[in-house]
Design a protein around this motif. Structure first.
Motif, short mmCIF file in Angstrom:
data_model
loop_
_atom_site.label_atom_id
_atom_site.label_comp_id
_atom_site.label_asym_id
_atom_site.label_seq_id
_atom_site.Cartn_x
_atom_site.Cartn_y
_atom_site.Cartn_z
N SER A 15 0.83 -1.21 0.00
CA SER A 15 0.00 0.00 0.00
C SER A 15 0.87 1.26 0.00
N ALA A 16 2.01 1.24 0.66
CA ALA A 16 2.91 2.40 0.66
C ALA A 16 3.51 2.60 -0.73
N MET A 17 3.84 1.50 -1.38
CA MET A 17 4.39 1.59 -2.73
C MET A 17 3.34 2.14 -3.70
N LEU A 18 2.11 1.67 -3.56
CA LEU A 18 1.05 2.15 -4.42
C LEU A 18 0.79 3.64 -4.20
N MET A 19 0.87 4.09 -2.95
CA MET A 19 0.67 5.50 -2.65
C MET A 19 1.75 6.36 -3.30
N LYS A 20 2.99 5.94 -3.20
CA LYS A 20 4.10 6.66 -3.83
C LYS A 20 3.91 6.70 -5.35
N LEU A 21 3.56 5.59 -5.94
CA LEU A 21 3.33 5.53 -7.37
C LEU A 21 2.18 6.44 -7.77
N PHE A 22 1.13 6.48 -6.98
CA PHE A 22 0.00 7.36 -7.25
C PHE A 22 0.42 8.83 -7.20
N GLN A 23 1.23 9.19 -6.22
CA GLN A 23 1.69 10.57 -6.08
C GLN A 23 2.55 10.98 -7.29
N ILE A 24 3.46 10.12 -7.68
CA ILE A 24 4.33 10.41 -8.82
C ILE A 24 3.49 10.53 -10.09
N THR A 25 2.55 9.63 -10.28
CA THR A 25 1.69 9.66 -11.45
C THR A 25 0.86 10.94 -11.48
N LEU A 26 0.36 11.34 -10.34
CA LEU A 26 -0.43 12.56 -10.25
C LEU A 26 0.39 13.80 -10.61
N VAL A 27 1.62 13.89 -10.12
CA VAL A 27 2.49 15.02 -10.44
C VAL A 27 2.80 15.05 -11.93
N VAL A 28 3.13 13.92 -12.51
CA VAL A 28 3.44 13.85 -13.94
C VAL A 28 2.21 14.24 -14.76
N LEU A 29 1.04 13.77 -14.37
CA LEU A 29 -0.20 14.09 -15.08
C LEU A 29 -0.49 15.59 -15.03
N VAL A 30 -0.32 16.21 -13.87
CA VAL A 30 -0.55 17.66 -13.75
C VAL A 30 0.43 18.43 -14.63
N LEU A 32 1.91 17.37 -17.40
CA LEU A 32 1.55 17.17 -18.80
C LEU A 32 0.32 18.00 -19.20
N ILE A 33 -0.67 18.07 -18.32
CA ILE A 33 -1.85 18.89 -18.60
C ILE A 33 -1.45 20.36 -18.69
N ASN A 34 -0.59 20.80 -17.78
CA ASN A 34 -0.13 22.19 -17.80
C ASN A 34 0.61 22.50 -19.10
N LEU A 35 1.46 21.60 -19.55
CA LEU A 35 2.18 21.81 -20.81
C LEU A 35 1.23 21.83 -22.00
N ALA A 36 0.22 20.97 -21.97
CA ALA A 36 -0.74 20.93 -23.08
C ALA A 36 -1.53 22.23 -23.17
N ILE A 37 -1.82 22.82 -22.04
CA ILE A 37 -2.57 24.08 -22.04
C ILE A 37 -1.65 25.25 -22.36
N ALA A 38 -0.44 25.28 -21.79
CA ALA A 38 0.46 26.42 -21.96
C ALA A 38 1.21 26.39 -23.28
N PHE A 39 1.40 25.25 -23.88
CA PHE A 39 2.22 25.16 -25.10
C PHE A 39 1.73 26.04 -26.24
N PRO A 40 0.41 26.09 -26.53
CA PRO A 40 -0.02 26.96 -27.63
C PRO A 40 0.32 28.43 -27.40
N SER A 41 0.39 28.86 -26.16
CA SER A 41 0.72 30.26 -25.92
C SER A 41 2.20 30.53 -26.17
N TRP A 42 3.02 29.51 -26.22
CA TRP A 42 4.45 29.69 -26.51
C TRP A 42 4.69 29.93 -27.99
N ALA A 43 3.79 29.43 -28.80
CA ALA A 43 3.98 29.52 -30.25
C ALA A 43 3.96 30.98 -30.67
N GLU A 44 4.91 31.35 -31.49
CA GLU A 44 4.98 32.73 -31.96
C GLU A 44 4.21 32.85 -33.26
N ARG A 45 3.28 33.75 -33.24
CA ARG A 45 2.54 34.04 -34.46
C ARG A 45 2.99 35.40 -34.95
#
Length: 129
Positions: A15-30, A32-45
């Motif tokens: 259960s401790a290992m699963l909790m650590k894995l869940f925390q790491i997965t959650l941080v990586v997911l956040v 990736l979502i942040n990059l997906a939202i912020a990436f278009p604003s980086w593009a220079e038009r």
């Protein structure tokens, strides 16, 4: 001699290992979502000349609104070409009568887009006919 039993550390609980894995997965997911939202604003038009009249490109023909003296109300309209761009000024090439030229750094507010000037002249001519 008495044999002593040595406790070796055991593997962490599942259960401790699963909790650590869940925390790491959650941080990586956040992240990736942040990059997906912020990436278009980086593009220079490139701003279009239609939406932003103060935008100039190297090689563009312009009209320099030149005042011989700061206190003068007389404005001379001198054809020029954009050579370099900086954050606050534009370097233009102004041709002289003897086929030579001089470069001047000017405020972009003192420049007009030659294409817009031509369009306004054509509209005025059409009105007079």
């Amino acid at each position: 001699m008495l044999e002593q039993q040595i406790d070796y550390p055991t593997r962490p609980k599942t259960s401790a290992m699963l909790m650590k894995l869940f925390q790491i997965t959650l941080v990586v997911l956040v992240l990736l979502i942040n990059l997906a939202i912020a990436f278009p604003s980086w593009a220079e038009r490139a701003p279009s000349l239609i939406s932003n009249s103060n935008y100039f490109e190297v090689g563009q023909k312009v009209i320099w609104l030149y005042k011989p003296r700061a206190d003068s109300s007389d404005v001379q309209r001198i054809p020029a070409e954009v050579i370099k761009l900086s954050s606050k000024q534009v370097q233009i090439k102004v041709y002289k009568h003897n086929k030579e030229f001089v470069n001047r750094w000017v405020n972009p507010n003192k420049l007009e887009n030659l294409q817009k000037v031509k369009e306004s002249v054509l509209k005025n001519l059409a009105r007079w006919k």
